[in-house]
Design a protein around this motif. Structure first.
Motif, PDB file in Angstrom:
ATOM      1  N   LEU A  16       1.104  -1.329  -0.238  1.00 41.31           N
ATOM      2  CA  LEU A  16       0.030  -0.110   0.339  1.00 41.31           C
ATOM      3  C   LEU A  16       1.735   1.005  -0.290  1.00 41.31           C
ATOM      4  O   LEU A  16       0.647   2.221   0.005  1.00 41.31           O
ATOM      5  CB  LEU A  16      -1.276   0.294   0.861  1.00 41.31           C
ATOM      6  CG  LEU A  16      -1.431  -1.309   1.468  1.00 41.31           C
ATOM      7  CD1 LEU A  16      -2.685  -1.067   2.471  1.00 41.31           C
ATOM      8  CD2 LEU A  16      -2.597  -1.164  -0.006  1.00 41.31           C
ATOM      9  N   ALA A  17       2.525   0.966  -0.175  1.00 43.71           N
ATOM     10  CA  ALA A  17       3.393   2.224   0.222  1.00 43.71           C
ATOM     11  C   ALA A  17       4.864   1.800  -0.010  1.00 43.71           C
ATOM     12  O   ALA A  17       5.036   0.346  -0.105  1.00 43.71           O
ATOM     13  CB  ALA A  17       3.122   3.783   1.362  1.00 43.71           C
ATOM     14  N   ILE A  18       5.543   3.161   0.043  1.00 42.62           N
ATOM     15  CA  ILE A  18       6.905   2.535  -0.219  1.00 42.62           C
ATOM     16  C   ILE A  18       7.333   3.208   0.746  1.00 42.62           C
ATOM     17  O   ILE A  18       6.921   4.520   0.904  1.00 42.62           O
ATOM     18  CB  ILE A  18       7.411   2.862  -1.846  1.00 42.62           C
ATOM     19  CG1 ILE A  18       6.971   4.102  -2.719  1.00 42.62           C
ATOM     20  CG2 ILE A  18       6.419   1.560  -2.551  1.00 42.62           C
ATOM     21  CD1 ILE A  18       7.344   4.488  -3.452  1.00 42.62           C
ATOM     22  N   GLU A  19       8.710   3.608   1.467  1.00 37.76           N
ATOM     23  CA  GLU A  19       9.275   4.134   2.553  1.00 37.76           C
ATOM     24  C   GLU A  19       9.839   5.582   1.218  1.00 37.76           C
ATOM     25  O   GLU A  19       9.792   5.950   0.112  1.00 37.76           O
ATOM     26  CB  GLU A  19      10.915   3.415   2.727  1.00 37.76           C
ATOM     27  CG  GLU A  19      10.250   2.832   3.805  1.00 37.76           C
ATOM     28  CD  GLU A  19      11.655   2.428   4.192  1.00 37.76           C
ATOM     29  OE1 GLU A  19      12.486   2.896   4.573  1.00 37.76           O
ATOM     30  OE2 GLU A  19      12.017   1.241   4.287  1.00 37.76           O
ATOM     31  N   ALA A  20       9.844   6.637   2.268  1.00 39.63           N
ATOM     32  CA  ALA A  20      10.095   8.316   1.631  1.00 39.63           C
ATOM     33  C   ALA A  20      11.555   7.923   1.577  1.00 39.63           C
ATOM     34  O   ALA A  20      11.870   8.703   2.281  1.00 39.63           O
ATOM     35  CB  ALA A  20       8.636   9.013   2.521  1.00 39.63           C
ATOM     36  N   THR A  21      12.382   7.837   0.471  1.00 37.97           N
ATOM     37  CA  THR A  21      13.665   7.854   0.395  1.00 37.97           C
ATOM     38  C   THR A  21      14.054   9.690  -0.660  1.00 37.97           C
ATOM     39  O   THR A  21      12.674   9.444  -1.572  1.00 37.97           O
ATOM     40  CB  THR A  21      14.608   6.915   0.121  1.00 37.97           C
ATOM     41  OG1 THR A  21      13.788   5.960  -0.657  1.00 37.97           O
ATOM     42  CG2 THR A  21      14.188   5.750   0.962  1.00 37.97           C
ATOM     43  N   ALA A  22      15.164   9.930  -1.021  1.00 35.00           N
ATOM     44  CA  ALA A  22      14.988  10.890  -2.045  1.00 35.00           C
ATOM     45  C   ALA A  22      14.795  10.396  -3.321  1.00 35.00           C
ATOM     46  O   ALA A  22      14.433  10.811  -4.115  1.00 35.00           O
ATOM     47  CB  ALA A  22      16.031  11.100  -1.680  1.00 35.00           C
ATOM     48  N   ALA A  23      14.918   8.411  -3.503  1.00 34.97           N
ATOM     49  CA  ALA A  23      15.197   8.177  -5.003  1.00 34.97           C
ATOM     50  C   ALA A  23      13.271   8.204  -5.040  1.00 34.97           C
ATOM     51  O   ALA A  23      12.941   8.457  -6.460  1.00 34.97           O
ATOM     52  CB  ALA A  23      15.413   6.617  -5.263  1.00 34.97           C
ATOM     53  N   ASN A  24      12.732   7.562  -4.417  1.00 33.08           N
ATOM     54  CA  ASN A  24      11.505   7.201  -4.369  1.00 33.08           C
ATOM     55  C   ASN A  24      11.062   8.286  -4.089  1.00 33.08           C
ATOM     56  O   ASN A  24       9.613   8.103  -5.089  1.00 33.08           O
ATOM     57  CB  ASN A  24      10.507   6.439  -2.711  1.00 33.08           C
ATOM     58  CG  ASN A  24      11.268   4.981  -2.559  1.00 33.08           C
ATOM     59  OD1 ASN A  24      11.786   4.614  -4.230  1.00 33.08           O
ATOM     60  ND2 ASN A  24      11.308   4.258  -1.620  1.00 33.08           N
ATOM     61  N   LYS A  25      11.115   9.179  -4.016  1.00 32.88           N
ATOM     62  CA  LYS A  25      10.009  10.847  -4.117  1.00 32.88           C
ATOM     63  C   LYS A  25      10.167  11.303  -5.468  1.00 32.88           C
ATOM     64  O   LYS A  25       8.844  12.286  -6.115  1.00 32.88           O
ATOM     65  CB  LYS A  25      10.424  11.893  -3.045  1.00 32.88           C
ATOM     66  CG  LYS A  25      10.476  11.947  -1.416  1.00 32.88           C
ATOM     67  CD  LYS A  25      10.940  12.841  -0.712  1.00 32.88           C
ATOM     68  CE  LYS A  25      10.302  12.522   0.708  1.00 32.88           C
ATOM     69  NZ  LYS A  25      10.642  13.561   1.128  1.00 32.88           N
ATOM     70  N   ALA A  26      11.345  10.813  -6.283  1.00 27.70           N
ATOM     71  CA  ALA A  26      11.297  11.632  -7.662  1.00 27.70           C
ATOM     72  C   ALA A  26      10.765  10.807  -8.642  1.00 27.70           C
ATOM     73  O   ALA A  26       9.589  11.148  -9.226  1.00 27.70           O
ATOM     74  CB  ALA A  26      12.810  11.724  -7.765  1.00 27.70           C
ATOM     75  N   VAL A  27      10.543   9.139  -8.213  1.00 24.95           N
ATOM     76  CA  VAL A  27       9.598   8.585  -8.788  1.00 24.95           C
ATOM     77  C   VAL A  27       8.484   8.663  -8.479  1.00 24.95           C
ATOM     78  O   VAL A  27       6.760   8.616  -9.392  1.00 24.95           O
ATOM     79  CB  VAL A  27       9.905   6.739  -8.296  1.00 24.95           C
ATOM     80  CG1 VAL A  27       9.198   6.049  -9.005  1.00 24.95           C
ATOM     81  CG2 VAL A  27      11.216   6.926  -8.367  1.00 24.95           C
ATOM     82  N   ILE A  28       7.566   8.519  -7.748  1.00 23.07           N
ATOM     83  CA  ILE A  28       6.675   9.511  -7.069  1.00 23.07           C
ATOM     84  C   ILE A  28       6.065  11.147  -8.112  1.00 23.07           C
ATOM     85  O   ILE A  28       5.145  11.373  -8.470  1.00 23.07           O
ATOM     86  CB  ILE A  28       6.463  10.249  -5.535  1.00 23.07           C
ATOM     87  CG1 ILE A  28       5.980   8.540  -4.692  1.00 23.07           C
ATOM     88  CG2 ILE A  28       4.736  10.637  -5.290  1.00 23.07           C
ATOM     89  CD1 ILE A  28       5.470   7.665  -5.178  1.00 23.07           C
ATOM     90  N   GLU A  29       6.430  11.705  -8.341  1.00 21.29           N
ATOM     91  CA  GLU A  29       6.198  12.858  -9.294  1.00 21.29           C
ATOM     92  C   GLU A  29       5.981  11.873 -10.409  1.00 21.29           C
ATOM     93  O   GLU A  29       4.974  12.118 -10.952  1.00 21.29           O
ATOM     94  CB  GLU A  29       7.714  14.038  -9.300  1.00 21.29           C
ATOM     95  CG  GLU A  29       7.617  14.268  -7.472  1.00 21.29           C
ATOM     96  CD  GLU A  29       6.495  15.583  -7.519  1.00 21.29           C
ATOM     97  OE1 GLU A  29       6.510  15.712  -8.026  1.00 21.29           O
ATOM     98  OE2 GLU A  29       6.556  14.995  -6.823  1.00 21.29           O
ATOM     99  N   GLN A  30       6.768  10.959 -11.056  1.00 21.23           N
ATOM    100  CA  GLN A  30       6.235  10.480 -12.211  1.00 21.23           C
ATOM    101  C   GLN A  30       5.232  10.185 -12.123  1.00 21.23           C
ATOM    102  O   GLN A  30       4.174  10.153 -12.771  1.00 21.23           O
ATOM    103  CB  GLN A  30       7.539   9.870 -13.081  1.00 21.23           C
ATOM    104  CG  GLN A  30       8.675  10.234 -13.373  1.00 21.23           C
ATOM    105  CD  GLN A  30      10.036   9.364 -13.962  1.00 21.23           C
ATOM    106  OE1 GLN A  30       9.924   8.410 -13.261  1.00 21.23           O
ATOM    107  NE2 GLN A  30      11.018  10.358 -14.039  1.00 21.23           N
ATOM    108  N   MET A  31       4.522   9.288 -11.130  1.00 21.58           N
ATOM    109  CA  MET A  31       3.539   8.420 -11.046  1.00 21.58           C
ATOM    110  C   MET A  31       2.634   9.560 -10.339  1.00 21.58           C
ATOM    111  O   MET A  31       1.395   8.955 -11.137  1.00 21.58           O
ATOM    112  CB  MET A  31       4.507   7.412  -9.479  1.00 21.58           C
ATOM    113  CG  MET A  31       5.327   5.893  -9.308  1.00 21.58           C
ATOM    114  SD  MET A  31       4.706   5.130  -8.121  1.00 21.58           S
ATOM    115  CE  MET A  31       3.698   5.280  -7.663  1.00 21.58           C
ATOM    116  N   LYS A  32       2.542  10.614  -9.884  1.00 19.56           N
ATOM    117  CA  LYS A  32       1.507  11.380  -9.960  1.00 19.56           C
ATOM    118  C   LYS A  32       1.027  11.648 -11.689  1.00 19.56           C
ATOM    119  O   LYS A  32      -0.362  12.320 -11.874  1.00 19.56           O
ATOM    120  CB  LYS A  32       1.828  12.826  -9.057  1.00 19.56           C
ATOM    121  CG  LYS A  32       2.130  12.598  -7.485  1.00 19.56           C
ATOM    122  CD  LYS A  32       1.943  13.613  -6.851  1.00 19.56           C
ATOM    123  CE  LYS A  32       2.272  13.239  -5.247  1.00 19.56           C
ATOM    124  NZ  LYS A  32       2.600  14.950  -4.419  1.00 19.56           N
ATOM    125  N   ALA A  33       2.314  12.077 -12.274  1.00 16.78           N
ATOM    126  CA  ALA A  33       1.809  12.358 -13.578  1.00 16.78           C
ATOM    127  C   ALA A  33       1.003  11.339 -13.935  1.00 16.78           C
ATOM    128  O   ALA A  33      -0.238  11.835 -14.910  1.00 16.78           O
ATOM    129  CB  ALA A  33       2.820  13.166 -14.134  1.00 16.78           C
TER     130      ALA A  33
END
Length: 176
Positions: free
Chosen positions: A35-52
């Motif tokens: 349901l979630a992934i850890e909020a690391t710097a790399a994952n935050k960059a991936v999340i921006e792409q996931m949001k789009a």
């Protein structure tokens, strides 16, 4: 512990949100349940792409959810259960039972999307909400009936011996 939600989690947040949760809740429920992934710097960059991509995906999901919601609103499920006095069930009808019955009719719905405050424990008709999408909620009609025969009054007692037979109205011949 900070996590990034991959799915909508009730009373916590929506997909793509960065939320702070207790370490045990994150490690033991959110991460293993995907349901979630850890909020690391790399994952935050991936999340921006996931949001789009999620914005584009969400529009398609909502249209599909509205169509499915229309079909679910027309469904009526019937459960037969053993009952005691006053129509109270021996056991209950849970969200898992409803999900199984919907699957038997060709609709795959996760039991966690079926919102019952508590299991249904009496006979009657109920309207159960099913949250298909963040903005789409359908209502399934659930009817719970007693499996006792129509002519049976419940308990029949023999006046001479005091032996009781449930539902059949016959005396118990297997007396010891």
């Amino acid at each position: 512990m900070e996590v990034i939600l991959k799915e909508d989690v009730n009373k916590l947040g929506h997909r793509g949100d960065v939320v702070k949760v207790a370490a045990g809740y994150g490690r033991n429920y959110l991460l293993p349940g995907k349901l979630a992934i850890e909020a690391t710097a790399a994952n935050k960059a991936v999340i921006e792409q996931m949001k789009a991509s999620a914005i584009r995906k969400s529009a398609g999901e909502k249209a599909g959810a509205e169509e499915l919601g229309g079909k679910l609103n027309e469904i009526a499920l019937v459960f037969e259960r053993k009952t005691g006095d006053g129509g109270h069930l021996f056991g209950s009808v849970t969200s898992q039972d409803i999900a199984r019955e919907l699957e038997a009719q060709g609709y795959t719905i996760d039991r966690r999307k079926i919102h019952l405050d508590e299991p249904l424990k009496t006979t009657g008709e109920f309207h159960v909400p099913v949250k298909i999408h963040r903005e789409v909620t359908a209502h399934v009609q659930v009817t719970i009936k007693s499996d006792a025969p129509e002519g049976a009054e419940g308990v029949v007692e023999d006046n001479d011996t005091g032996f009781v037979s449930l539902y059949t109205g016959e005396l118990d011949d297997n007396r010891d």
